[in-house]
Motif scaffolding. Sequence first.
Motif, short mmCIF file in Angstrom:
data_model
loop_
_atom_site.label_atom_id
_atom_site.label_comp_id
_atom_site.label_asym_id
_atom_site.label_seq_id
_atom_site.Cartn_x
_atom_site.Cartn_y
_atom_site.Cartn_z
N GLY A 128 17.21 -13.18 5.82
CA GLY A 128 17.01 -11.79 5.42
C GLY A 128 15.68 -11.61 4.74
O GLY A 128 15.07 -12.57 4.25
N HIS A 129 15.20 -10.36 4.74
CA HIS A 129 13.90 -10.06 4.13
C HIS A 129 13.93 -8.65 3.56
O HIS A 129 14.47 -7.74 4.18
N ARG A 130 13.36 -8.47 2.37
CA ARG A 130 13.19 -7.14 1.78
C ARG A 130 11.73 -6.99 1.41
O ARG A 130 11.19 -7.78 0.64
N GLN A 131 11.07 -5.97 1.96
CA GLN A 131 9.65 -5.72 1.74
C GLN A 131 9.44 -5.06 0.39
O GLN A 131 10.18 -4.17 0.01
N TYR A 132 8.40 -5.48 -0.33
CA TYR A 132 8.02 -4.83 -1.57
C TYR A 132 7.18 -3.59 -1.24
O TYR A 132 6.20 -3.68 -0.50
N LEU A 133 7.56 -2.44 -1.78
CA LEU A 133 6.89 -1.18 -1.48
C LEU A 133 6.49 -0.47 -2.76
O LEU A 133 7.01 -0.76 -3.84
N THR A 134 5.57 0.48 -2.63
CA THR A 134 5.17 1.34 -3.74
C THR A 134 5.31 2.78 -3.27
O THR A 134 4.82 3.14 -2.21
N LYS A 135 5.97 3.60 -4.08
CA LYS A 135 6.11 5.02 -3.77
C LYS A 135 4.98 5.77 -4.46
O LYS A 135 4.80 5.64 -5.67
N VAL A 136 4.19 6.50 -3.67
CA VAL A 136 3.05 7.25 -4.21
C VAL A 136 3.17 8.71 -3.83
O VAL A 136 3.79 9.07 -2.83
N GLN A 137 2.57 9.56 -4.66
CA GLN A 137 2.51 10.99 -4.37
C GLN A 137 1.05 11.37 -4.16
O GLN A 137 0.18 11.01 -4.94
N ILE A 138 0.80 12.14 -3.11
CA ILE A 138 -0.56 12.57 -2.77
C ILE A 138 -0.92 13.76 -3.67
O ILE A 138 -0.25 14.79 -3.64
N GLU A 139 -1.95 13.59 -4.49
CA GLU A 139 -2.36 14.63 -5.42
C GLU A 139 -3.44 15.52 -4.84
O GLU A 139 -3.43 16.74 -5.05
N GLU A 140 -4.42 14.92 -4.13
CA GLU A 140 -5.57 15.70 -3.68
C GLU A 140 -6.19 15.05 -2.45
O GLU A 140 -6.29 13.84 -2.36
N VAL A 141 -6.57 15.90 -1.49
CA VAL A 141 -7.29 15.45 -0.30
C VAL A 141 -8.63 16.16 -0.29
O VAL A 141 -8.69 17.39 -0.22
N LYS A 153 -1.29 17.02 0.85
CA LYS A 153 -1.13 17.23 -0.58
C LYS A 153 0.34 17.52 -0.90
O LYS A 153 0.99 18.31 -0.24
N GLY A 154 0.85 16.83 -1.93
CA GLY A 154 2.22 17.04 -2.37
C GLY A 154 3.25 16.11 -1.74
O GLY A 154 4.36 16.03 -2.24
N ARG A 155 2.92 15.43 -0.65
CA ARG A 155 3.87 14.53 0.00
C ARG A 155 4.03 13.24 -0.77
O ARG A 155 3.11 12.79 -1.46
N LYS A 156 5.21 12.63 -0.64
CA LYS A 156 5.47 11.32 -1.23
C LYS A 156 5.67 10.34 -0.09
O LYS A 156 6.43 10.62 0.84
N ILE A 157 4.98 9.21 -0.15
CA ILE A 157 5.08 8.21 0.91
C ILE A 157 5.27 6.83 0.30
O ILE A 157 4.98 6.61 -0.87
N TYR A 158 5.78 5.92 1.13
CA TYR A 158 5.92 4.52 0.74
C TYR A 158 4.83 3.72 1.43
O TYR A 158 4.62 3.86 2.63
N VAL A 159 4.13 2.88 0.66
CA VAL A 159 3.08 2.01 1.19
C VAL A 159 3.37 0.59 0.75
O VAL A 159 4.22 0.35 -0.11
N HIS A 160 2.66 -0.37 1.36
CA HIS A 160 2.81 -1.75 0.90
C HIS A 160 2.45 -1.83 -0.57
O HIS A 160 1.65 -1.04 -1.08
N ARG A 161 3.01 -2.81 -1.27
CA ARG A 161 2.89 -2.92 -2.73
C ARG A 161 1.44 -2.88 -3.18
O ARG A 161 0.61 -3.64 -2.72
N LEU A 162 1.15 -1.94 -4.09
CA LEU A 162 -0.16 -1.84 -4.73
C LEU A 162 -0.11 -2.53 -6.07
O LEU A 162 0.95 -2.62 -6.70
N GLU A 163 -1.23 -3.00 -6.56
CA GLU A 163 -1.26 -3.74 -7.81
C GLU A 163 -1.39 -2.83 -9.03
O GLU A 163 -1.39 -3.31 -10.15
N ASN A 164 -1.49 -1.52 -8.83
CA ASN A 164 -1.64 -0.58 -9.93
C ASN A 164 -0.30 -0.34 -10.60
O ASN A 164 0.75 -0.41 -9.98
N ALA A 165 -0.35 -0.03 -11.91
CA ALA A 165 0.87 0.22 -12.68
C ALA A 165 1.40 1.62 -12.38
O ALA A 165 0.69 2.48 -11.87
N GLU A 166 2.68 1.83 -12.71
CA GLU A 166 3.30 3.13 -12.50
C GLU A 166 2.62 4.17 -13.36
O GLU A 166 2.31 3.94 -14.53
N GLY A 167 2.35 5.33 -12.79
CA GLY A 167 1.69 6.41 -13.51
C GLY A 167 0.19 6.43 -13.35
O GLY A 167 -0.45 7.41 -13.73
#
Length: 103
Positions: free
Chosen positions: A88-101, A16-30
């Motif tokens: 060259g290659h740049r991976q698309y990522l999504t930054k997410v914050q863990i709210e609840e486990v 809870k509370g950590r921020k991680i990068y994951v492969h691109r998710l299709e959900n909008a910001e927020g």
Amino acid sequence: MYAIVEIAGQQMKVEKGRKIYVHRLENAEGETVVFNKVLLVDDEGAVKVGTPVVDGASVTVTVLEHVKGDKVLVFKKKRRKSYQKMNGHRQYLTKVQIEEVIG
């Protein structure tokens, strides 16, 4: 409390509370997203291991932003043949914050 959860084909350790990068998710910001593929939950030493997932466990995250990762250079060369190729290659990522486990 932490959990091992499968997000976009990768297994991640989340707390809870950590921020991680994951492969691109299709959900909008927020947006809030719930992941149900929880493989392991550790609650102060009480470990629950799923077969393959833990029943009733879930992880809630909030999508913070969509970014591109660092550039990775791929260089191919064959000696004495005048062959070189740079790519060259740049991976698309999504930054997410863990709210609840929930375990």
